[in-house]
Write a protein that holds these residues in place. Structure first.
Motif, short mmCIF file in Angstrom:
data_model
loop_
_atom_site.label_atom_id
_atom_site.label_comp_id
_atom_site.label_asym_id
_atom_site.label_seq_id
_atom_site.Cartn_x
_atom_site.Cartn_y
_atom_site.Cartn_z
N LEU A 282 28.24 11.19 0.26
CA LEU A 282 27.57 12.34 0.13
C LEU A 282 26.36 12.27 -0.68
O LEU A 282 25.63 13.17 -0.68
N SER A 283 26.12 11.03 -1.31
CA SER A 283 24.88 11.18 -2.06
C SER A 283 23.73 10.86 -1.21
O SER A 283 23.70 10.23 -0.33
N ASP A 284 22.52 11.52 -1.85
CA ASP A 284 21.41 11.42 -1.30
C ASP A 284 20.51 10.54 -2.31
O ASP A 284 19.97 10.97 -2.97
N LEU A 285 20.42 9.01 -1.77
CA LEU A 285 19.38 8.44 -2.81
C LEU A 285 18.04 8.53 -2.78
O LEU A 285 17.47 8.10 -3.97
N SER A 286 17.71 9.39 -2.11
CA SER A 286 16.15 9.81 -2.04
C SER A 286 15.97 10.61 -3.07
O SER A 286 14.92 10.77 -3.52
N VAL A 287 17.10 11.31 -3.71
CA VAL A 287 16.64 12.28 -5.06
C VAL A 287 16.82 11.46 -6.17
O VAL A 287 16.34 11.60 -7.04
N TYR A 288 18.38 10.82 -6.29
CA TYR A 288 18.57 10.25 -7.51
C TYR A 288 19.27 8.87 -7.16
O TYR A 288 19.77 8.65 -6.06
N GLY A 289 19.26 7.96 -8.18
CA GLY A 289 20.12 6.64 -7.79
C GLY A 289 21.51 6.89 -7.62
O GLY A 289 22.19 6.46 -6.68
N SER A 290 22.10 7.22 -8.79
CA SER A 290 23.77 7.20 -9.14
C SER A 290 23.98 8.67 -9.22
O SER A 290 23.46 9.45 -9.88
N TRP A 291 25.46 8.80 -8.45
CA TRP A 291 25.96 10.13 -8.58
C TRP A 291 27.34 9.95 -9.35
O TRP A 291 28.09 9.09 -9.08
N LYS A 292 27.60 10.78 -10.44
CA LYS A 292 29.12 10.62 -11.07
C LYS A 292 29.64 12.02 -10.82
O LYS A 292 29.05 12.93 -11.70
N LEU A 293 30.88 11.96 -10.21
CA LEU A 293 31.65 13.12 -10.21
C LEU A 293 32.28 13.64 -11.26
O LEU A 293 33.05 12.86 -11.81
N LEU A 294 32.05 14.96 -11.86
CA LEU A 294 32.69 15.23 -13.25
C LEU A 294 33.80 16.18 -12.87
O LEU A 294 34.89 15.96 -13.42
N THR A 295 33.60 17.03 -11.84
CA THR A 295 35.09 17.77 -11.48
C THR A 295 34.56 18.53 -9.75
O THR A 295 33.35 18.69 -9.60
N VAL A 296 35.34 18.64 -9.24
CA VAL A 296 35.33 19.67 -7.93
C VAL A 296 36.50 20.72 -8.07
O VAL A 296 37.56 20.50 -8.36
N GLN A 297 36.06 21.98 -8.41
CA GLN A 297 36.84 23.07 -8.35
C GLN A 297 36.14 24.29 -7.88
O GLN A 297 35.14 24.56 -7.54
N LYS A 298 37.17 25.11 -7.27
CA LYS A 298 36.76 25.96 -6.14
C LYS A 298 35.96 25.64 -5.00
O LYS A 298 34.81 26.42 -4.58
N ASP A 299 35.94 24.10 -4.72
CA ASP A 299 34.84 23.90 -3.56
C ASP A 299 33.38 23.69 -4.29
O ASP A 299 32.64 23.55 -3.53
N LEU A 300 33.56 23.61 -5.54
CA LEU A 300 32.02 23.45 -6.25
C LEU A 300 31.91 22.14 -6.72
O LEU A 300 33.06 21.71 -7.69
N MET A 301 31.41 21.29 -6.56
CA MET A 301 31.21 19.80 -7.19
C MET A 301 30.08 19.76 -8.52
O MET A 301 28.87 20.36 -8.13
N VAL A 302 30.42 19.38 -9.55
CA VAL A 302 29.48 19.41 -10.65
C VAL A 302 29.22 17.87 -11.04
O VAL A 302 30.42 17.06 -10.95
N VAL A 303 28.00 17.26 -10.79
CA VAL A 303 28.07 16.05 -10.62
C VAL A 303 26.87 15.57 -11.82
O VAL A 303 25.88 16.46 -12.03
N CYS A 304 26.88 14.46 -12.50
CA CYS A 304 25.93 13.81 -13.11
C CYS A 304 25.01 12.76 -12.55
O CYS A 304 25.75 11.81 -12.01
N CYS A 305 23.77 13.19 -12.47
CA CYS A 305 22.99 12.26 -11.67
C CYS A 305 21.93 11.22 -12.52
O CYS A 305 21.52 12.14 -13.55
#
Length: 674
Positions: free
Chosen positions: A374-397
């Motif tokens: 799912l990651s788009d490396l053209s925006v950020y290098g690394s993506w770390k998933l913090l949580t997915v709730q109510k089908d919303l993903m909160v990610v640290c990039c």
């Protein structure tokens, strides 16, 4: 190079906050639906010499009939300091907040609602157990479905107590001294090693919020240490991971290869074994409807950080199947395997998808369980998933030139198109130019890939020094064969080849970078690293004495033979040199010779580069006497060497004051010798 200038740069850099936890709650209004994203951040404060935690909230407004369409993201609320909190958790229905807090030597359990503090229990005064575990290895804080009970893990009580007439504990130190025989008080008690000191015998605890009582659950097999507990459906039993501690405990920190199993324990003390034997398991996660339990599974012994499989247990049929298997040799662009823990919340709302983040080559990516990146490396290098709730993903990039940024992602059930918005970020403007990073150092040897990331200023007018940063001015960050993100075959290839294959991989990458970029100065090269990276740094300046001009090593392995009896991961000393390990292993002359032959100390006489050593006196993984051994060898030959000793720090050298000290000294050391 003014030390005050270096300290100022470090202060600004280390002060950048990083998100460590996130939670999403939902509220349905007549014409719209709102989501509240709560994030907790960690930030270093050099004035206090400690890390601060604070929380921040965002409100997202969606259409009432299309909750996937976020119309507005309101400005965030103020940052609220979170002091003394060890654990916290929000209940799924009423949004009650449970907090385990440290106050004046006591551990308190607090329950908060929208009107303030609802209940407070002094867990220390209740005297049912020892300290609550707040680490990522064992710790947990799980709400029951009815939200009247909480589940957590704590150290087993070592005190003997008596009950007074009003039912309150009257345990006193004087009474303990009388009741407990002196010979038992002095018995050595094993713990779980580096970063888990004094954590020896965990127990699962349940607090009844209606009565205020705490119960230690009985029935856990006596040969396992329980942790990572969560409620089973109906809240009449719990799932937990049990790590076997017989015949003795080996270090658990950063080790996914310890023998463990998945268990189910009911409140009456009946325990059921759910996973296979002689395996390593972790991270049990229950589906939203309570029908499926997923968990990670790996091998016992061998490499400490390995490629893991994702397993699924159907709780109705009691059948176990593999969702994602170990990936041995991924091709470029393919899924490379699972290498890290699952986030606490990783299921989609419909229970049909699992989202996680894991290493793929030199970066971390967001992935579906169906192998889709799912990651788009053209925006950020690394993506770390913090949580997915109510089908919303909160990610640290983040990336080498981008500070940690919080991102909200929307993902449709059967669509890979992502819409994202920034929830929290801070620009990094430490230098008058932008830092760029190249990921084109893709290397291969013996059919196995490895790679490196080159970080450098975009424009040069002169030759620039290159600093080689092993395991993770210009910076070449190396992932030699044996690193995660390149498949299990790559990890296993390093077994028996330490000190040679990994050293040659680093040297090959450095030579490749110098050939590709003529702005790099081949006469001004330095190498830095910690732990095994420190091991390789010392190997490189010993094996290539004319090549490197300076070295800075943090808690390096110097002599694997002398480390054998002083490390909490003694098994790795055998595995790394290609020998099979068993608990009853007795060192042989041949094994010790193999360990010595692959150690940097054998090249100490050839070292010419000035060496800076940074050692934690409380390091239980790599004894600080390892660095002292090299220090004395270099001093005896009048080789330039400087040693920093941190009496209160361990293997990671993670104290705020320690990190500041290491940064300043490393920068000045490199500036002096480059």
């Amino acid at each position: 190079m003014d030390p005050r200038q270096v300290t100022g740069v470090y202060g600004e850099l280390s002060g950048l906050p990083a998100p460590v936890f996130a939670h999403v709650s939902e509220e349905q209004l007549p014409e719209l639906r709102t989501y509240t994203v709560t994030a907790e951040w960690s930030q270093s404060d050099l004035v206090r010499g400690s890390r601060l935690c604070y929380s921040q909230q965002w409100t997202l407004i969606a259409d009432s009939n299309n909750h996937q369409s976020i119309r507005t993201v309101l400005p965030p609320g103020p940052c609220v300091p979170v002091s003394g909190e060890l654990l916290s958790g929000l209940s799924p229905i009423r949004a009650l907040r449970a907090v385990v807090r440290e106050t004046s030597g006591h551990q308190l359990l607090e329950i908060w609602d929208r009107h303030g503090l609802r209940k407070c229990l002094n867990l220390t005064a209740l005297n049912k157990h020892g300290r609550v575990y707040d680490d990522a290895q064992f710790g947990c804080l799980s709400w029951s479905e009815c939200e009247n009970k909480l589940l957590y893990v704590a150290e087993k009580s070592k005190n003997t107590s008596i009950e007074t007439h009003d039912g309150e504990s009257a345990c006193r130190k004087l009474l303990v001294c009388v009741i407990v025989p002196k010979q038992d008080r002095s018995v050595y008690c094993e713990d779980w090693g580096e970063a888990l000191t004094n954590k020896s015998v965990p127990v699962i605890c349940v607090v009844n919020l209606q009565t205020g009582s705490v119960t230690v659950l009985q029935g856990v097999p006596p040969d396992v240490s329980p942790g990572q507990a969560l409620w089973a459906p109906s809240s009449q039993s719990v799932f937990f991971v049990g790590w076997y501690h017989e015949p003795f405990r080996l270090g658990l920190r950063f080790c996914s290869n310890r023998r463990s199993a998945l268990f189910k324990l009911d409140l009456d003390g009946n325990c059921e074994y759910l996973s296979g034997d002689n395996l390593s398991v972790s991270c049990p996660r229950l589906s939203p409807d309570g029908s499926v339990l997923i968990y990670l599974q790996g091998r016992v012994f061998g490499p400490h950080n390995q490629c893991l499989s994702l397993r699924q247990l159907d709780l109705k049929s009691e059948k176990t199947s593999t969702l994602l298997d170990v990936v041995n040799r991924p091709q470029t662009g393919e899924f490379a395997g699972v290498y890290e823990a699952l986030p606490p919340c990783c299921w989609s709302a419909d229970g049909q998808r699992v989202v996680f983040s894991s290493a793929r080559r030199n970066w971390k990516h967001l992935l579906h369980v169906i192998y889709i990146c799912l990651s788009d490396l053209s925006v950020y290098g690394s993506w770390k998933l913090l949580t997915v709730q109510k089908d919303l993903m909160v990610v640290c990039c983040s990336s080498p030139n981008t500070p940690p940024t919080l991102v909200r992602l929307n993902a449709h059930a059967h669509c890979i198109m992502l819409k994202y918005s920034l929830l929290g970020s801070k620009c990094l403007s430490l230098f008058p130019y932008e830092t760029c990073c190249d990921d084109n150092l893709s290397l291969s040897s013996a059919g196995l890939d490895f790679g490196a990331v080159l970080v450098k200023p975009p424009l040069y007018e002169a030759k620039t020094p290159l600093v080689v940063f092993i395991h993770g001015l210009c910076l070449l960050i190396l992932n030699y064969r044996g690193s995660t993100g390149f498949g299990q075959d790559s990890i296993l290839s390093l077994i028996g080849q330490i000190g040679s294959q990994d050293v040659k991989d680093v040297q090959t990458a450095v030579l490749t970078a110098l050939q590709m970029d003529i702005t790099l100065d081949p006469k001004r090269l330095a190498v830095i690293g910690g732990s095994h990276g420190g091991f390789l740094s010392c190997h490189l300046v010993g094996q290539y004495p004319e090549f490197y001009r300076a070295c800075a090593a943090r808690n390096p392995v110097i002599n694997a033979a002398t480390l054998l009896g002083t490390s909490d991961i003694v098994d790795w000393r055998y595995t790394s040199v290609g020998l099979q390990y068993s608990y009853d292993q007795i060192p042989t002359a041949e094994a010790l010779a193999a360990m010595l032959q692959k150690s940097p100390i054998t090249h100490a006489a050839q070292i010419k580069a000035p060496v800076l050593l940074m050692l934690g006196a409380r390091d239980r993984r790599v004894s600080p006497h390892q660095g002292l051994e090299l220090y004395k060898a270099l001093k005896s030959r009048a080789s330039p060497v400087r040693l920093l000793w941190f009496p209160e720090d361990g293997h990671s050298l993670s104290r705020v004051d320690t990190q500041a000290d290491c940064f300043l000294n490393t920068v000045l050391w490199l500036h002096q010798h480059l």
